[in-house]
Every structure is written in C-alpha cells, then in structure tokens.
Design an enzyme around this catalytic site. Sequence first.
Site, PDB file in Angstrom:
ATOM      1  N   LYS A  88     -14.678  -4.243   5.511  1.00 54.27           N
ATOM      2  CA  LYS A  88     -14.085  -5.198   6.462  1.00 54.27           C
ATOM      3  C   LYS A  88     -15.225  -5.959   7.129  1.00 54.27           C
ATOM      4  O   LYS A  88     -16.123  -5.366   7.737  1.00 54.27           O
ATOM      5  CB  LYS A  88     -13.251  -4.430   7.483  1.00 54.27           C
ATOM      6  CG  LYS A  88     -12.166  -5.252   8.141  1.00 54.27           C
ATOM      7  CD  LYS A  88     -11.259  -4.326   8.957  1.00 54.27           C
ATOM      8  CE  LYS A  88     -10.129  -5.078   9.621  1.00 54.27           C
ATOM      9  NZ  LYS A  88      -9.379  -4.211  10.527  1.00 54.27           N
TER      10      LYS A  88
HETATM   11  O1  G3P Z   1      -6.168  -4.860  12.287  1.00 55.42           O
HETATM   12  C1  G3P Z   1      -6.538  -5.571  13.436  1.00 55.42           C
HETATM   13  C2  G3P Z   1      -5.725  -5.115  14.566  1.00 55.42           C
HETATM   14  O2  G3P Z   1      -5.959  -3.766  14.766  1.00 55.42           O
HETATM   15  C3  G3P Z   1      -5.876  -5.790  15.869  1.00 55.42           C
HETATM   16  O3  G3P Z   1      -4.755  -5.398  16.584  1.00 55.42           O
HETATM   17  O4  G3P Z   1      -3.415  -4.912  18.543  1.00 55.42           O
HETATM   18  O5  G3P Z   1      -5.925  -4.916  18.704  1.00 55.42           O
HETATM   19  O6  G3P Z   1      -4.670  -7.038  18.450  1.00 55.42           O
HETATM   20  P1  G3P Z   1      -4.698  -5.567  18.160  1.00 55.42           P
END
Ligand code: G3P
Length: 218
Positions: free
Chosen positions: A87
Amino acid sequence: MKFFIDTANLEQIKEAQELGILDGVTTNPSLMAKEGISGHENIINHYKKICDIVDGDVSAEVISTDFEGIVKEGEFLASLNPQIVVKVPMISEGIKAIKYFSEKKIKTNCTLVFSAGQALIAAKAGATYLSPFIGRLDDISSDGLTLISEIREIYDNYNFETQILAASVRHTMHIIDCAKIGADVVTTPLSAIKGLLNHPLTDSGLKKFLEDHKKSNS
Ligand code: G3P
C-alpha cells in the site's frame, strides 16, 4: 464485487472469514496502532497472522515517503507472502514506486486518493488497486460516491485494469451504492458488512416460521 475488511483486528478478520464472503484485508498504520501493534517485528508478524487467516489479498502500508525507501520496504513486505499488496500513498514518489512495482509484478494499492486526477495517474502507473476514501470526502461536505462514479467512467473509457477499491466506508448504504456504481472492491468495517445481513422482516418472518413449526410438531 469483492469484499475486503478494513481492520487489523484478528478476531474481526476471523469472524468475516468465517462468514465465507471475505476476499481480502486492508490495513493502515492507524489501524495497526489501534490494535496496539508496534515495532517492526511485531508489525511483520501481524501481517503474517492476517495472511494465515484469509485466502485473499492483504494490504500492508509502507511508512517511507521517498522512492528508494518505498521500494525497499515494499519489496520486503511483498516477500513475506504472495497475498501481500504493497500500500503506497498517492504522492509523486509513491507513483514512481508503483510504476516500479508494476514492472516487477508486485501488487500495489494506491492509497489516500481524493480526486479523479489522482486516480488517472495511479492507473497510468499500473496500480493494482486504487483506494478513494469516500467517507473522508463526505466528512468535508464533498461527495465520495460521485468520485467513485467519475473514476469508473475514466477507467472504463480506457480499459484500465486498476481495480477501484472504495475505502473509508462508513455504513451499509456506502456498500450498496458502490455496488450500483460498479466499484470493483469495497473495504469496510465488520459492522458495515454485518449491517447488510439485517432486516426486521427477516427476523419477524423467521420467528413466525419457528413458532408455527413448534405448534404443529408438539
Ligand atoms: O482503508 C482506508 C480507511 O481505513 C480509512 O478509513 O474511516 O479512517 O476514513 P477512515
């Protein structure tokens, strides 16, 4: 559409895997920290444990932000298990690294994507997956799902093979809308996957079936 789970929590990954619908896992440094996983060795062992639980792709994020560092980290991560997807953040050094990994047949997930222009560049570089963060766009009164539609149109226009992996998914409607638009993958918390299962008419219907069966069999 592929279903990935967006967590580093082993119990939740096991629960999703046991449902039989899981295609992979995405992690990031914040999700690893949330599970209290720190230190190089512990982080690497955690990725190995995740790979042992699931059959599909497991995204492991690099910390470096320069080309040489990203390549070194990414090659090491990819050597851990064929399931590992490196990633890489959507920055110019990251794009160079994605191009490099693509030529080496190392799978990549271009992360922190917030615009169609970024999506176009990542596909040109040969990213395996692209992670637009739809929830974080919604959080700032922008529209994450519109971005997914724009990217779908662009990728279809040119037959780009990069898979759209909708990330930062907050709830079940995000999943359903992503499926309608044609996202290739959604990565979601376990709660959103489980939310898809529920309907009050299923619950009341099953209750009645079981009651009627009991009555006629007692
Ligand atoms: O995969 C990326 C994701 O984990 C981001 O999610 O909820 O931190 O915006 P969030």
